[in-house]
Design an enzyme around this catalytic site. Structure first.
Site, PDB file in Angstrom:
ATOM      1  N   GLU A   1       0.854  -1.185   0.000  1.00  0.00           N
ATOM      2  CA  GLU A   1       0.000   0.000   0.000  1.00  0.00           C
ATOM      3  C   GLU A   1       0.887   1.231   0.000  1.00  0.00           C
ATOM      4  OE1 GLU A   1      -2.977  -0.462   3.104  1.00  0.00           O
ATOM      5  OE2 GLU A   1      -3.644  -2.342   2.214  1.00  0.00           O
TER       6      GLU A   1
ATOM      7  N   HIS B   1      -8.829   9.895   3.183  1.00  0.00           N
ATOM      8  CA  HIS B   1      -8.453   8.792   2.287  1.00  0.00           C
ATOM      9  C   HIS B   1      -8.693   9.252   0.857  1.00  0.00           C
ATOM     10  CE1 HIS B   1      -8.321   4.894   0.317  1.00  0.00           C
ATOM     11  NE2 HIS B   1      -7.872   4.360   1.451  1.00  0.00           N
TER      12      HIS B   1
ATOM     13  N   ARG C   1      -0.782   9.348   1.734  1.00  0.00           N
ATOM     14  CA  ARG C   1      -2.201   9.646   1.507  1.00  0.00           C
ATOM     15  C   ARG C   1      -2.520  11.121   1.408  1.00  0.00           C
ATOM     16  NH1 ARG C   1      -5.354   5.270   5.252  1.00  0.00           N
ATOM     17  NH2 ARG C   1      -4.752   3.571   3.879  1.00  0.00           N
TER      18      ARG C   1
ATOM     19  N   HIS D   1     -11.205  10.099   6.956  1.00  0.00           N
ATOM     20  CA  HIS D   1     -11.008   8.665   7.175  1.00  0.00           C
ATOM     21  C   HIS D   1     -10.487   8.321   8.560  1.00  0.00           C
ATOM     22  CE1 HIS D   1     -10.276   4.538   6.068  1.00  0.00           C
ATOM     23  NE2 HIS D   1      -8.972   4.638   6.175  1.00  0.00           N
TER      24      HIS D   1
ATOM     25  N   ARG E   1      -1.053   9.070   9.068  1.00  0.00           N
ATOM     26  CA  ARG E   1      -0.871   7.636   9.335  1.00  0.00           C
ATOM     27  C   ARG E   1      -0.469   6.861   8.081  1.00  0.00           C
ATOM     28  NH1 ARG E   1      -4.268   3.337   8.719  1.00  0.00           N
ATOM     29  NH2 ARG E   1      -6.049   4.671   8.307  1.00  0.00           N
TER      30      ARG E   1
HETATM   31  C1  SIN Z   1      -7.461   1.006   2.691  1.00  0.00           C
HETATM   32  O1  SIN Z   1      -7.738  -0.174   2.484  1.00  0.00           O
HETATM   33  O2  SIN Z   1      -7.101   1.771   1.814  1.00  0.00           O
HETATM   34  C2  SIN Z   1      -7.597   1.546   4.081  1.00  0.00           C
HETATM   35  C3  SIN Z   1      -6.525   0.987   4.920  1.00  0.00           C
HETATM   36  C4  SIN Z   1      -6.158   1.935   6.003  1.00  0.00           C
HETATM   37  O3  SIN Z   1      -6.879   2.902   6.260  1.00  0.00           O
HETATM   38  O4  SIN Z   1      -5.088   1.750   6.577  1.00  0.00           O
END
Ligand code: SIN
Length: 519
Positions: free
Chosen positions: A110, A224, A268, A328, A363
């Site tokens: 990610e 997000h 993010r 988020h 985060r």
């Molecule tokens: C996501 O799946 O993008 C959210 C995961 C997160 O907020 O850490």
């Protein structure tokens, strides 16, 4: 000891299970039913260190980089050191993390992670799998579960927390305790557009603020980047970009590389702002293109997203889908030490309600479930131990070191600022926060928001119903958030001031409330 845990996400469930295992009498209180909170909705997984080319040091470095340098290195050290043990514990509770054909954990990537280190369950149903397993574990114990109970107050006696006051239906009740662990989650419902469930009204932070606990970093709200811009907010996991999906402007160009070399996998806050600016420039949402992954992979790896997007009329294996940022996650909260202790003796805080210092100003993806598990277990282990005041000290204020159905508007509230102060409603507050205390902020917008919220605070009735208590909590947090955002004049991490330069670092801002001072 008699221990009350408030909240039933991963942090609360873990704390309750560990406290029970340590021999304490545990009561687990939750606002709705078990499993209704944010954890059950989490698509993204749990970050951990597994690959031979990865290390706890690199996970820590990624966490601190994403946090824009404001993370507490000691808290991050604890997180990455104890993560694997907590993930193993989840497996022992029956969480079926996805595995490769040879049986090893399947690792996803990610944003802002230099390595593939995220474990998932059911593809994009990680939180639901964790929630189901931990609730089943709680049900097998003698833990007392109290559902549909709203926390309204901390009971304080001789400067220590000695229990909680609850509202169940129309009835108030006191629950005495030797220690209280708050795990009530965040406050996404401060905003008009959010991934958070309806219960995320910041109750734990608000009651702790009223009781005099130290709260900080409320200005750091994570947006997000990729929420489906059609219908009620529905998150499109960052893991989709981790697998290779791209973000496109109206001409089909990958625009995120204009602002960061990591493009779609930049932190993010960077991706969210790039999307908001591009959407404003082109007058419609940008698109997430996952076509290259193919229908079979999309349905297999992301079954929940596949189902929901198709229900809303999109075949994402054939067309890019419209996406937009939404509120988020709250990085700030009740300040704790490394064991969840707060500044109030007898009060612990774990999960999103806490400000452990792990997340700094932004985060890192998939660190939140991990933080809930790690610090939930640590708080339970620390029950009954000497109270140590939390680090870092927050009182010495040093100056900052440097200077389609809802395509939301990101203009810092400029369009609405001339309006007279409107009457209070929850929706009006949420829109005000979205417009003026959101992704892009300015002095004028924040000052206007603060003035409006303070006006509402003065006119709200003393709460008696659950809805009125939640409204009072939202107003208090709105004021504290706007006030902290106004005070932090430089941009850092998720806090972005369109009227200021970037900050290399900053002293934590303790939440203050003139509402509390005047009532
Ligand atoms: C996501 O799946 O993008 C959210 C995961 C997160 O907020 O850490």
């Amino acid at each position: 000891m008699n221990v009350v845990v408030v909240g039933s996400g991963i942090a609360g469930l873990t704390a309750a299970l560990h406290a029970h295992e340590a021999g304490h009498a545990v009561t687990l209180v939750t606002k709705g039913t078990l499993g209704e909170g944010s954890t059950g909705l989490a698509q993204g997984g749990v970050a951990g260190v597994y690959g031979a080319d990865d290390s706890a040091q690199q996970h820590a470095a990624d966490t601190i980089d994403a946090g824009a340098g404001l993370s507490d290195a000691a808290a991050v050290g604890v997180l990455v050191a104890e993560g694997a043990e907590r993930i193993a514990e989840l497996v022992a509770h029956g969480v079926g993390f996805d595995r490769t054909p040879d049986g090893t954990l399947q690792l996803g990537r990610e944003a802002a992670h230099r390595h593939a280190r995220i474990v998932h369950a059911g593809g994009d149903a990680t939180g639901a799998a964790i929630s189901t397993a931990l609730i089943a574990a709680v049900r097998r114990t003698a833990i007392t579960v109290v559902e549909h109970a709203l926390l309204t107050e901390l009971i304080i006696d001789e400067a220590a927390v000695r229990g909680i006051r609850l509202l169940r239906g129309d009835d108030a009740a006191d629950l005495p305790a030797d220690a209280v662990i708050l795990a009530t989650g965040g406050a996404g419902r401060l905003y008009a557009h959010t991934t958070n469930p309806t219960g995320a009204t910041g109750d734990g932070i608000a009651v702790a603020l009223r009781a005099g606990a130290v709260v900080a970093d409320l200005e750091f709200v994570q947006f997000h980047p990729t929420i489906l811009a059609s219908g009620p907010a529905f998150l499109i996991s960052e893991a989709v970009r981790g697998e290779g999906a791209t973000l496109l402007d109206d001409t089909g160009r990958r625009f995120t590389f204009d602002t960061h070399p990591d493009g779609e996998l930049a932190p993010r806050d960077v991706v969210s702002r790039a999307i908001a600016r591009q959407a404003a420039a082109q007058g419609r949402p940008v698109r997430l293109d996952a076509r290259m992954l193919g229908a079979e992979t999309l349905a297999g790896r992301f079954p929940t997203i596949d189902q929901v997007t198709r229900k809303r009329g999109y075949d994402w294996s054939r067309e890019p889908i419209p996406v937009t940022p939404a509120a988020h996650y709250l990085m700030g909260g009740i300040v704790t030490d490394l064991d969840g202790r707060t500044s109030l003796p007898g009060l612990f805080a774990v999960g999103e309600v806490a400000r452990t210092g792990v997340h700094g100003a932004n985060r890192l993806a998939s660190n939140s479930l991990l933080e809930g598990a790690v610090f939930g277990a640590r708080a339970a282990a620390a029950l009954g131990t000497e109270i140590i005041l939390p680090r870092p000290p927050l009182d010495g204020r040093e100056p900052e070191r440097s200077a389609p159905s809802h395509p939301p508007v990101f203009d810092g509230g400029a369009q609405r600022r001339d309006e007279a102060h409107p009457a209070f409603s929850r929706a009006t507050l949420q829109q005000l926060m979205w417009d003026e205390v959101g992704l892009l902020r300015s002095h004028d917008g924040l000052a206007h928001a603060l003035g409006t919220v303070r006006g509402w605070a003065a006119s709200l009735p003393t709460p008696t119903t659950a809805e009125e208590h939640e409204d009072a909590n939202l107003v208090l947090l709105a004021e504290a958030t706007a006030s902290a955002a106004l005070e932090r004049t430089a941009s850092v991490g998720a806090h972005y001031r369109i009227d200021a330069g970037a900050s290399a670092g900053a002293t934590p801002i303790r939440a203050r409330s003139s509402i509390l001072e005047t009532v």
